[in-house]
Design a protein around this motif. Sequence first.
Motif, PDB file in Angstrom:
ATOM      1  N   SER A   1     115.113  66.663 219.149  1.00 32.15           N
ATOM      2  CA  SER A   1     114.351  66.294 217.960  1.00 32.15           C
ATOM      3  C   SER A   1     114.508  64.790 217.735  1.00 32.15           C
ATOM      4  O   SER A   1     115.298  64.132 218.405  1.00 32.15           O
ATOM      5  CB  SER A   1     114.849  67.073 216.735  1.00 32.15           C
ATOM      6  OG  SER A   1     116.185  66.706 216.427  1.00 32.15           O
ATOM      7  N   SER A   2     113.746  64.258 216.792  1.00 30.29           N
ATOM      8  CA  SER A   2     113.839  62.834 216.472  1.00 30.29           C
ATOM      9  C   SER A   2     114.745  62.634 215.268  1.00 30.29           C
ATOM     10  O   SER A   2     114.713  63.424 214.322  1.00 30.29           O
ATOM     11  CB  SER A   2     112.457  62.283 216.129  1.00 30.29           C
ATOM     12  OG  SER A   2     111.662  62.236 217.277  1.00 30.29           O
ATOM     13  N   ILE A   3     115.542  61.585 215.335  1.00 29.86           N
ATOM     14  CA  ILE A   3     116.324  61.158 214.177  1.00 29.86           C
ATOM     15  C   ILE A   3     116.061  59.674 213.988  1.00 29.86           C
ATOM     16  O   ILE A   3     115.726  58.972 214.938  1.00 29.86           O
ATOM     17  CB  ILE A   3     117.840  61.440 214.329  1.00 29.86           C
ATOM     18  CG1 ILE A   3     118.414  60.745 215.570  1.00 29.86           C
ATOM     19  CG2 ILE A   3     118.122  62.919 214.364  1.00 29.86           C
ATOM     20  CD1 ILE A   3     119.938  60.841 215.671  1.00 29.86           C
ATOM     21  N   LYS A   4     116.201  59.230 212.753  1.00 19.32           N
ATOM     22  CA  LYS A   4     115.998  57.813 212.458  1.00 19.32           C
ATOM     23  C   LYS A   4     117.285  57.221 211.926  1.00 19.32           C
ATOM     24  O   LYS A   4     118.037  57.885 211.207  1.00 19.32           O
ATOM     25  CB  LYS A   4     114.871  57.629 211.454  1.00 19.32           C
ATOM     26  CG  LYS A   4     113.519  57.975 212.051  1.00 19.32           C
ATOM     27  CD  LYS A   4     112.390  57.681 211.125  1.00 19.32           C
ATOM     28  CE  LYS A   4     111.092  58.027 211.841  1.00 19.32           C
ATOM     29  NZ  LYS A   4     109.951  57.974 210.995  1.00 19.32           N
ATOM     30  N   VAL A   5     117.528  55.978 212.288  1.00 19.59           N
ATOM     31  CA  VAL A   5     118.649  55.218 211.741  1.00 19.59           C
ATOM     32  C   VAL A   5     118.093  53.911 211.206  1.00 19.59           C
ATOM     33  O   VAL A   5     117.016  53.470 211.602  1.00 19.59           O
ATOM     34  CB  VAL A   5     119.766  54.953 212.788  1.00 19.59           C
ATOM     35  CG1 VAL A   5     120.394  56.245 213.260  1.00 19.59           C
ATOM     36  CG2 VAL A   5     119.238  54.142 213.967  1.00 19.59           C
ATOM     37  N   GLY A   6     118.866  53.290 210.314  1.00 22.66           N
ATOM     38  CA  GLY A   6     118.456  52.029 209.726  1.00 22.66           C
ATOM     39  C   GLY A   6     117.639  52.260 208.473  1.00 22.66           C
ATOM     40  O   GLY A   6     117.353  53.398 208.100  1.00 22.66           O
ATOM     41  N   GLY A   7     117.304  51.169 207.811  1.00 22.79           N
ATOM     42  CA  GLY A   7     116.527  51.245 206.587  1.00 22.79           C
ATOM     43  C   GLY A   7     117.335  51.769 205.418  1.00 22.79           C
ATOM     44  O   GLY A   7     118.528  52.064 205.534  1.00 22.79           O
ATOM     45  N   ALA A   8     116.685  51.872 204.273  1.00 23.54           N
ATOM     46  CA  ALA A   8     117.341  52.383 203.068  1.00 23.54           C
ATOM     47  C   ALA A   8     117.579  53.881 203.212  1.00 23.54           C
ATOM     48  O   ALA A   8     116.828  54.577 203.884  1.00 23.54           O
ATOM     49  CB  ALA A   8     116.470  52.092 201.848  1.00 23.54           C
ATOM     50  N   SER A   9     118.655  54.356 202.575  1.00 23.91           N
ATOM     51  CA  SER A   9     119.040  55.763 202.685  1.00 23.91           C
ATOM     52  C   SER A   9     119.846  56.143 201.456  1.00 23.91           C
ATOM     53  O   SER A   9     120.345  55.276 200.736  1.00 23.91           O
ATOM     54  CB  SER A   9     119.886  55.948 203.953  1.00 23.91           C
ATOM     55  OG  SER A   9     120.426  57.234 204.023  1.00 23.91           O
ATOM     56  N   ASP A  10     120.011  57.423 201.242  1.00 22.85           N
ATOM     57  CA  ASP A  10     120.853  57.858 200.133  1.00 22.85           C
ATOM     58  C   ASP A  10     122.336  57.841 200.512  1.00 22.85           C
ATOM     59  O   ASP A  10     123.187  58.167 199.701  1.00 22.85           O
ATOM     60  CB  ASP A  10     120.427  59.241 199.627  1.00 22.85           C
ATOM     61  CG  ASP A  10     120.551  60.325 200.680  1.00 22.85           C
ATOM     62  OD1 ASP A  10     120.698  60.000 201.881  1.00 22.85           O
ATOM     63  OD2 ASP A  10     120.497  61.517 200.305  1.00 22.85           O
ATOM     64  N   LYS A  11     122.636  57.448 201.748  1.00 24.26           N
ATOM     65  CA  LYS A  11     124.021  57.346 202.214  1.00 24.26           C
ATOM     66  C   LYS A  11     124.246  55.992 202.881  1.00 24.26           C
ATOM     67  O   LYS A  11     123.304  55.364 203.360  1.00 24.26           O
ATOM     68  CB  LYS A  11     124.333  58.450 203.241  1.00 24.26           C
ATOM     69  CG  LYS A  11     124.291  59.838 202.658  1.00 24.26           C
ATOM     70  CD  LYS A  11     124.691  60.862 203.694  1.00 24.26           C
ATOM     71  CE  LYS A  11     124.706  62.251 203.051  1.00 24.26           C
ATOM     72  NZ  LYS A  11     125.218  63.250 203.965  1.00 24.26           N
ATOM     73  N   ILE A  12     125.490  55.588 202.926  1.00 23.45           N
ATOM     74  CA  ILE A  12     125.864  54.429 203.729  1.00 23.45           C
ATOM     75  C   ILE A  12     125.794  54.885 205.176  1.00 23.45           C
ATOM     76  O   ILE A  12     126.292  55.960 205.523  1.00 23.45           O
ATOM     77  CB  ILE A  12     127.287  53.954 203.377  1.00 23.45           C
ATOM     78  CG1 ILE A  12     127.308  53.421 201.949  1.00 23.45           C
ATOM     79  CG2 ILE A  12     127.771  52.904 204.372  1.00 23.45           C
ATOM     80  CD1 ILE A  12     128.697  53.165 201.427  1.00 23.45           C
ATOM     81  N   GLN A  13     125.160  54.086 206.019  1.00 25.83           N
ATOM     82  CA  GLN A  13     125.039  54.442 207.430  1.00 25.83           C
ATOM     83  C   GLN A  13     126.025  53.617 208.256  1.00 25.83           C
ATOM     84  O   GLN A  13     126.115  52.404 208.094  1.00 25.83           O
ATOM     85  CB  GLN A  13     123.634  54.146 207.940  1.00 25.83           C
ATOM     86  CG  GLN A  13     122.545  54.936 207.250  1.00 25.83           C
ATOM     87  CD  GLN A  13     121.190  54.476 207.727  1.00 25.83           C
ATOM     88  OE1 GLN A  13     120.802  54.719 208.870  1.00 25.83           O
ATOM     89  NE2 GLN A  13     120.468  53.789 206.856  1.00 25.83           N
ATOM     90  N   VAL A  14     126.743  54.300 209.125  1.00 23.45           N
ATOM     91  CA  VAL A  14     127.553  53.637 210.135  1.00 23.45           C
ATOM     92  C   VAL A  14     126.872  53.959 211.457  1.00 23.45           C
ATOM     93  O   VAL A  14     126.737  55.125 211.831  1.00 23.45           O
ATOM     94  CB  VAL A  14     129.008  54.138 210.138  1.00 23.45           C
ATOM     95  CG1 VAL A  14     129.805  53.446 211.246  1.00 23.45           C
ATOM     96  CG2 VAL A  14     129.665  53.913 208.776  1.00 23.45           C
ATOM     97  N   ILE A  15     126.386  52.924 212.125  1.00 27.14           N
ATOM     98  CA  ILE A  15     125.688  53.091 213.397  1.00 27.14           C
ATOM     99  C   ILE A  15     126.573  52.468 214.470  1.00 27.14           C
ATOM    100  O   ILE A  15     126.784  51.262 214.480  1.00 27.14           O
ATOM    101  CB  ILE A  15     124.304  52.414 213.374  1.00 27.14           C
ATOM    102  CG1 ILE A  15     123.483  52.879 212.159  1.00 27.14           C
ATOM    103  CG2 ILE A  15     123.561  52.692 214.682  1.00 27.14           C
ATOM    104  CD1 ILE A  15     122.236  52.053 211.899  1.00 27.14           C
ATOM    105  N   ALA A  16     127.093  53.322 215.337  1.00 29.23           N
ATOM    106  CA  ALA A  16     128.008  52.870 216.385  1.00 29.23           C
ATOM    107  C   ALA A  16     127.318  52.994 217.736  1.00 29.23           C
ATOM    108  O   ALA A  16     126.976  54.094 218.173  1.00 29.23           O
ATOM    109  CB  ALA A  16     129.280  53.708 216.372  1.00 29.23           C
ATOM    110  N   ALA A  17     127.090  51.868 218.383  1.00 30.24           N
ATOM    111  CA  ALA A  17     126.488  51.870 219.717  1.00 30.24           C
ATOM    112  C   ALA A  17     127.612  51.869 220.751  1.00 30.24           C
ATOM    113  O   ALA A  17     128.594  51.130 220.608  1.00 30.24           O
ATOM    114  CB  ALA A  17     125.618  50.629 219.896  1.00 30.24           C
ATOM    115  N   VAL A  18     127.462  52.715 221.758  1.00 33.17           N
ATOM    116  CA  VAL A  18     128.432  52.785 222.859  1.00 33.17           C
ATOM    117  C   VAL A  18     127.664  52.804 224.179  1.00 33.17           C
ATOM    118  O   VAL A  18     126.532  53.288 224.233  1.00 33.17           O
ATOM    119  CB  VAL A  18     129.357  54.018 222.752  1.00 33.17           C
ATOM    120  CG1 VAL A  18     130.153  54.001 221.454  1.00 33.17           C
ATOM    121  CG2 VAL A  18     128.580  55.322 222.877  1.00 33.17           C
ATOM    122  N   PRO A  19     128.266  52.299 225.259  1.00 38.31           N
ATOM    123  CA  PRO A  19     127.576  52.338 226.552  1.00 38.31           C
ATOM    124  C   PRO A  19     127.284  53.770 227.021  1.00 38.31           C
ATOM    125  O   PRO A  19     126.167  54.086 227.408  1.00 38.31           O
ATOM    126  CB  PRO A  19     128.534  51.628 227.503  1.00 38.31           C
ATOM    127  CG  PRO A  19     129.359  50.747 226.619  1.00 38.31           C
ATOM    128  CD  PRO A  19     129.497  51.504 225.330  1.00 38.31           C
TER     129      PRO A  19
END
Length: 180
Positions: A35-53
């Motif tokens: 399925s599709s998920i979106k990250v970034g932008g405004a949200s009702d939660k604080i987002q932690v986006i962790a990129a890994v190789p």
Amino acid sequence: MASVTVGGNVANLTGKELNVGDKAPVVELVAKDLSSIKVGGASDKIQVIAAVPSLDTGVCATETRKFNKDIAGQEGVLLTVVSMDLPFAMGRFCSTEGIENLQVGSDFRNKEFANAYGVLIKDGALAGLTARAVFVVGKDGTIIHKEIVAEVTTEPNYDAIVAAIKSQSGCGCHSSCSTK
């Protein structure tokens, strides 16, 4: 553009460089169930986006387990681990490791995240993968913490991530967050 090292060898990054104070671009990733998920932008939660190789390396697996145990699932926090791994491999990793408190997203289709966040490794042994990086995004969609880990084979600064979350009163830990 920025660079990192991979085992001591310089690897250049490509994509749009983002900084603290910038708006986090909204990008679409592929979840482990396709399925599709979106990250970034405004949200009702604080987002932690962790990129890994790749979740299929010791350091990435350790980092993801720590995030799952110590930061993800906290009230008011959504943690997403992004890599170029295929969704099937991400699903298998989460199943095997008991990863339940965070979501994983694959950027394999068009490298939209890696380019939008400036973490696509352009050259060297890991060309085409994401550098190890963490972005903490406030509820208003503004990046409040950014770390591109200088040496890809080392873990990020967990204390700085926790401090950024706490600065937004979104930790949900009530007394203190643990990163041990």
